[in-house]
Design an enzyme around this catalytic site. Sequence first.
Site, PDB file in Angstrom:
ATOM      1  CG  LEU A 128      -1.920   1.132   1.350  1.00  0.00           C
ATOM      2  CD1 LEU A 128      -3.185   0.650   2.068  1.00  0.00           C
ATOM      3  CD2 LEU A 128      -1.347   2.356   2.078  1.00  0.00           C
ATOM      4  CB  ILE A 129       2.178   3.429  -2.403  1.00  0.00           C
ATOM      5  CG1 ILE A 129       3.033   2.171  -2.598  1.00  0.00           C
ATOM      6  CG2 ILE A 129       3.050   4.679  -2.476  1.00  0.00           C
ATOM      7  CD1 ILE A 129       3.764   2.111  -3.932  1.00  0.00           C
ATOM      8  N   GLY A 148      -0.372   8.738  -1.237  1.00  0.00           N
ATOM      9  CA  GLY A 148       0.036   9.915  -2.006  1.00  0.00           C
ATOM     10  C   GLY A 148       0.548   9.597  -3.388  1.00  0.00           C
ATOM     11  CB  SER A 162      -2.528  12.090  -7.058  1.00  0.00           C
ATOM     12  OG  SER A 162      -1.883  13.067  -6.261  1.00  0.00           O
ATOM     13  CB  SER A 163       1.522  14.133  -8.694  1.00  0.00           C
ATOM     14  OG  SER A 163       1.613  14.674  -7.379  1.00  0.00           O
ATOM     15  N   GLY A 164       4.186  12.808  -8.720  1.00  0.00           N
ATOM     16  CA  GLY A 164       5.517  12.820  -8.150  1.00  0.00           C
ATOM     17  C   GLY A 164       6.069  11.464  -7.764  1.00  0.00           C
ATOM     18  CB  ILE A 165       8.241  10.512  -4.896  1.00  0.00           C
ATOM     19  CG1 ILE A 165       9.362  11.504  -5.183  1.00  0.00           C
ATOM     20  CG2 ILE A 165       8.828   9.218  -4.329  1.00  0.00           C
ATOM     21  CD1 ILE A 165      10.126  11.952  -3.940  1.00  0.00           C
ATOM     22  CB  SER A 194      12.425  15.475   3.186  1.00  0.00           C
ATOM     23  OG  SER A 194      13.096  16.598   2.628  1.00  0.00           O
ATOM     24  CE1 TYR A 237       7.677  18.336   3.348  1.00  0.00           C
ATOM     25  CE2 TYR A 237      10.009  18.921   3.365  1.00  0.00           C
ATOM     26  CZ  TYR A 237       8.983  18.077   2.968  1.00  0.00           C
ATOM     27  OH  TYR A 237       9.266  16.974   2.188  1.00  0.00           O
TER      28      TYR A 237
END
Length: 281
Positions: free
Chosen positions: A8-9, A11, A13-16, A141, A154
């Site tokens: 299960l991943i 986020g 919808s885009s990017g990484i 990050s 952040y």
Amino acid sequence: MSTERIVLITGTSSGIGLAAAVAAAEAGLHVVATMRDTAKAGPLLAAAEQAGVAARIQLKHLDVTEPASVDACIAEVLAEHGRLDAVVNNAGAGLVGTVEQLGTDPFRRAMEVNYFGVVEVTRAAMPHLRASGGRLVTVTSVGGVVGQPFNEAYCAAKFAVEGFMESLAPVAATTGVHVTVVEPGAVASEFITSQGIDVPALLAAAGPYAPALKSYVERTLAAFSAAQTSAEAAAPIVAALTAERPAFRIQTSDQARQFVGTKLADLDGSAVQAMTGGWVA
């Protein structure tokens, strides 16, 4: 019930997250790709189709800030597949500004998405990862290691995630669950543009911080112009899902390794302050 490995991943919808979902499916895993707004699934589905892995990607709604949504999604996965072998905590949101001008409410919202969302998904998934001897991979990050100007909220949230996972890892290991954090540096993805930051308006409202913010923005835009791709950043995530014994902490590029290394060797903080101070001088 499935005999495939189920990951299960969040986020995606885009990017990484999108790149990791496709790459994990290419590696032979069955991917439950989740996102808060499934109406934004078009790019993921198109990428999966182009890669020939659409049959191994299953789309589900999951809002990491809503415990009921997290529990419902994981319950559906267990009902449909009978197992959960891995989770990738990837969902997140940025915030640019300094506390004096932002106030505390945006800080709380950033913590909800970037930290408490990870806590919720981890809480709900752990019994099932324990049952499968699974993997818990969290995208943090370099900002979870090095505090960066105008990224106070952040970085604070990502620091919290790093501390959470570093503390959880030895405990989880006693029950057969392997924990990894993946630390991207600059990534050429929609993460920056999706924040909807109006740079001229931000600078106009910055008051005494305007010169420092201008320097920071110029430096950051230059850094992202030479950033690695989402696919490059996703490759270490898939490696952590498939390697026999992945490291606890993985950076996604040489630049990220150098950046994080500065902090880890900086006992008194002077090297980091000299480095990041140059961004706003």
